[in-house]
Design a protein around this motif. Structure first.
Motif, PDB file in Angstrom:
ATOM      1  N   LEU A   1       0.779  -1.068  -0.096  1.00  0.00           N
ATOM      2  CA  LEU A   1       0.026  -0.009   0.029  1.00  0.00           C
ATOM      3  C   LEU A   1       0.961   1.229   0.023  1.00  0.00           C
ATOM      4  N   PRO A   2       1.919   1.289   0.981  1.00  0.00           N
ATOM      5  CA  PRO A   2       2.629   2.622   0.747  1.00  0.00           C
ATOM      6  C   PRO A   2       3.306   2.700  -0.651  1.00  0.00           C
ATOM      7  N   ILE A   3       3.766   1.686  -1.190  1.00  0.00           N
ATOM      8  CA  ILE A   3       4.537   1.781  -2.378  1.00  0.00           C
ATOM      9  C   ILE A   3       3.405   2.251  -3.352  1.00  0.00           C
ATOM     10  N   GLY A   4       2.388   1.674  -3.488  1.00  0.00           N
ATOM     11  CA  GLY A   4       1.402   2.006  -4.566  1.00  0.00           C
ATOM     12  C   GLY A   4       1.003   3.581  -4.267  1.00  0.00           C
ATOM     13  N   GLY A   5       0.717   3.921  -3.063  1.00  0.00           N
ATOM     14  CA  GLY A   5       0.370   5.688  -2.711  1.00  0.00           C
ATOM     15  C   GLY A   5       1.582   6.617  -3.298  1.00  0.00           C
ATOM     16  N   MET A   6       2.693   5.947  -2.897  1.00  0.00           N
ATOM     17  CA  MET A   6       3.852   6.745  -3.302  1.00  0.00           C
ATOM     18  C   MET A   6       4.003   6.994  -4.681  1.00  0.00           C
ATOM     19  N   LEU A   7       3.991   5.658  -5.567  1.00  0.00           N
ATOM     20  CA  LEU A   7       3.969   5.912  -7.130  1.00  0.00           C
ATOM     21  C   LEU A   7       2.841   6.760  -7.398  1.00  0.00           C
ATOM     22  N   MET A   8       1.760   6.556  -6.886  1.00  0.00           N
ATOM     23  CA  MET A   8       0.617   7.380  -7.335  1.00  0.00           C
ATOM     24  C   MET A   8       0.884   8.917  -7.250  1.00  0.00           C
ATOM     25  N   ALA A   9       1.357   9.239  -6.141  1.00  0.00           N
ATOM     26  CA  ALA A   9       1.886  10.541  -6.094  1.00  0.00           C
ATOM     27  C   ALA A   9       2.798  11.219  -7.019  1.00  0.00           C
ATOM     28  N   ILE A  10       3.886  10.479  -7.237  1.00  0.00           N
ATOM     29  CA  ILE A  10       4.783  10.603  -8.265  1.00  0.00           C
ATOM     30  C   ILE A  10       4.122  10.766  -9.719  1.00  0.00           C
ATOM     31  N   PHE A  11       3.228   9.835  -9.879  1.00  0.00           N
ATOM     32  CA  PHE A  11       2.610   9.737 -11.136  1.00  0.00           C
ATOM     33  C   PHE A  11       1.873  11.240 -11.384  1.00  0.00           C
ATOM     34  N   ILE A  12       1.060  11.457 -10.452  1.00  0.00           N
ATOM     35  CA  ILE A  12       0.523  13.009 -10.740  1.00  0.00           C
ATOM     36  C   ILE A  12       1.701  13.983 -10.881  1.00  0.00           C
ATOM     37  N   LEU A  13       2.580  13.861  -9.960  1.00  0.00           N
ATOM     38  CA  LEU A  13       3.746  14.914 -10.005  1.00  0.00           C
ATOM     39  C   LEU A  13       4.626  15.086 -11.447  1.00  0.00           C
ATOM     40  N   LYS A  14       4.708  13.807 -11.894  1.00  0.00           N
ATOM     41  CA  LYS A  14       5.757  13.843 -12.989  1.00  0.00           C
ATOM     42  C   LYS A  14       5.106  13.503 -14.331  1.00  0.00           C
ATOM     43  N   THR A  15       4.092  12.752 -14.162  1.00  0.00           N
ATOM     44  CA  THR A  15       3.600  12.161 -15.742  1.00  0.00           C
ATOM     45  C   THR A  15       2.034  12.943 -16.078  1.00  0.00           C
ATOM     46  N   TRP A  16       1.231  12.946 -15.251  1.00  0.00           N
ATOM     47  CA  TRP A  16      -0.026  13.474 -15.373  1.00  0.00           C
ATOM     48  C   TRP A  16       0.116  15.008 -15.296  1.00  0.00           C
ATOM     49  N   SER A  17       0.613  15.527 -14.603  1.00  0.00           N
ATOM     50  CA  SER A  17       1.273  17.055 -14.241  1.00  0.00           C
ATOM     51  C   SER A  17       0.050  17.376 -13.176  1.00  0.00           C
ATOM     52  N   VAL A  18       0.436  18.237 -12.620  1.00  0.00           N
ATOM     53  CA  VAL A  18      -0.386  18.959 -11.127  1.00  0.00           C
ATOM     54  C   VAL A  18      -1.718  19.668 -11.818  1.00  0.00           C
ATOM     55  N   GLU A  19      -1.175  20.390 -13.182  1.00  0.00           N
ATOM     56  CA  GLU A  19      -2.163  21.213 -13.878  1.00  0.00           C
ATOM     57  C   GLU A  19      -3.274  20.339 -14.275  1.00  0.00           C
ATOM     58  N   GLU A  20      -3.108  19.365 -14.948  1.00  0.00           N
ATOM     59  CA  GLU A  20      -4.223  18.207 -15.510  1.00  0.00           C
ATOM     60  C   GLU A  20      -4.964  17.672 -14.661  1.00  0.00           C
ATOM     61  N   PHE A  21      -4.253  17.632 -13.480  1.00  0.00           N
ATOM     62  CA  PHE A  21      -4.835  16.719 -12.175  1.00  0.00           C
ATOM     63  C   PHE A  21      -5.837  17.806 -11.591  1.00  0.00           C
TER      64      PHE A  21
END
Ligand code: PHE
Length: 458
Positions: A390-410
């Motif tokens: 669970l912690p790894i899944g949560g951490m990767l999701m936060a990184i996904f928003i920051l790096k790939t999806w982008s905070v603006e799109e989110f």
């Protein structure tokens, strides 16, 4: 031609289903015993900070990812980042569901058995005698057939609810069970507080003594905030994928977090007031629910009814969480493999139950692989999921928003259905980064402890 995606009937239904996922064994069993062993109010304070600082942005992140893509985790990551490795974070979620539900279903079965024992008046024999209670509990969980029977029944009910669909199953039952849990829990807390010395529970839970604040309590509170909010495996992505575009994600997330926290605190009051009134040990640990409570309930007037009600709501809380875990697997096979809902639920609910059978058997002499894992298979599944997956899944999701999806799109997705559009993207970036860093640290701390015998802090 594709079938239109299932949708929640109402906003209330969605909030009750999502908070039903969050409110579970974690709130009524794990939180009170962790607080009991880690200085009460000091632990509660840290827990609250973690929930609001780390939890809130990740809950909204999961809701937004689900609603934007209208898909469960694997499909959601694939839609936003096609041909990338991110889909593996989705697969990690499906695997986590398998791991968690295997032991969660076993505990769900224990709870049903305890509700039944209380109803029959069997706690009478344990009155004021935690040793007898402890013997009964150990004899039960290490036996072969009885826990399996209850686990199968629990999993059967879980499968039944999901087969009936998002609106006709999950939402319908959450709307019945969540209000029932809240009402009965309040009654139990008031009953507990009215017992002589019951009020000391409030001081214990809410008056922090900072001397009690240990580093290990901080690590524990952080880890638990993930488990209790059902984060890191895509439960909230899946539930978010059944949302219509006009719902306000921020207010929904605040509701879910608020209800989850409130219910944990009321459960703490209900349990500790009873424990203090009868002079039992608040720091008993994991046995607080199954060992201490059955020995104190018969000592209070009407104890048979209070005990039965307590285990009944614990069962409901466990069920609404178990449903959300299985739904992640079911939704994957519906979305990505085109299976029918009933086929996916029955096949995978069935195989998870089989893994659970091994969890249950590992507590007795039938399947002793402690020599191999260093702990029972049951404890291993709990450890693997709450400390790593669970912690790894949560951490990767936060990184996904920051790096790939982008905070603006989110944020663009979060604004849909909101009147105010003034969330600072810097604040979101900071919160998600703190979340990811803090989780990375907890995981590192755990690995260092495993490898070198003592953690960095704790
Ligand atoms: N949140 C649930 C509880 O507190 C457990 C859970 C974890 C449910 C992960 C779904 C996903 O018991």
């Amino acid at each position: 031609m594709s079938i239109p995606r299932e949708k929640w009937g109402t906003k209330l239904g969605f909030i009750l289903a999502a908070s039903g996922s969050a409110v579970g064994i974690g709130n009524i069993w794990k939180y009170p015993h962790m607080a009991g062993q880690n200085g009460g109010a000091a632990f509660t304070l840290i827990y609250l900070i973690c929930i609001f600082v780390v939890g809130l942005s990740i809950v909204i992140g999961e809701f937004a990812l689900g609603r934007k893509t209208q898909l469960s985790p694997v499909g959601a990551y694939l839609t936003i980042a096609p041909k990338s490795l991110w889909k593996w974070v989705g697969f990690l979620g499906v695997a986590s569901a398998y791991v968690i539900l295997s032991f969660y279903g076993v505990v769900g079965g224990w709870i049903m058995n305890y509700a039944f024992l209380s109803m029959k008046g069997d706690f009478e024999l344990l009155s004021g005698n935690p040793e007898a209670s402890s013997q009964l509990f150990n004899a039960f969980i290490t036996s072969t057939w009885s826990p399996l029977f209850w686990q199968l029944l629990f999993m059967f009910i879980c499968i039944y609810v999901i087969v009936n669909g998002v609106k006709g199953g999950i939402e319908k039952w959450s709307k019945i069970m969540m209000p029932t849990i809240i009402i009965i829990l309040i009654v139990l807390a008031v009953r507990g507080l009215s017992l002589p010395n019951g009020l000391s529970a409030l001081t214990f839970l809410f008056k922090p003594k900072f001397a009690d604040l240990s580093a290990s309590a901080i690590v524990l509170a952080l880890g638990h905030s993930f488990f209790t909010l059902s984060l890191g495996m895509g439960t909230m992505i899946t539930y978010g994928s059944y949302l219509k575009k006009n719902e306000n994600l921020l207010s929904s997330a605040l509701w879910v977090i608020g209800l989850d926290t409130l219910i944990a605190l009321i459960a703490g009051v209900a349990i500790f007031s009873t424990v203090f009134a009868l002079g039992a040990d608040p720091a008993e640990g994991a046995g607080l629910i199954f060992v201490v409570l059955p020995s104190v309930f018969p000592e209070i007037p009407g104890g048979q009814i209070w005990g039965t009600l307590f285990f009944l709501i614990l069962f409901m809380a466990a069920l609404t969480s178990a449903i959300s875990i299985l739904e992640v697997v079911t939704a994957y096979f519906i979305d990505q493999k085109g299976w029918s809902r009933s086929r996916a639920t029955i096949v995978f609910g069935g195989t998870i139950t089989i893994v659970g059978v091994f969890c249950s058997l590992s507590l007795g002499d039938n399947l002793n692989i402690t020599w191999f894992l260093g702990m029972s298979f049951f404890d291993f599944m709990d450890y693997l999921s709450s400390k790593y997956m669970l912690p790894i899944g949560g951490m990767l999701m936060a990184i996904f928003i920051l790096k790939t999806w982008s905070v603006e799109e989110f944020l663009r997705e979060v604004y849909v259905g909101m009147d105010s559009k003034k969330i600072s993207s810097q604040l979101v970036t900071i919160l998600l980064s703190i979340g990811a860093l803090v989780i990375a640290f907890i995981i590192l701390n755990e690995i260092v402890e495993k490898l070198f015998g003592s953690p960095i802090i704790g």
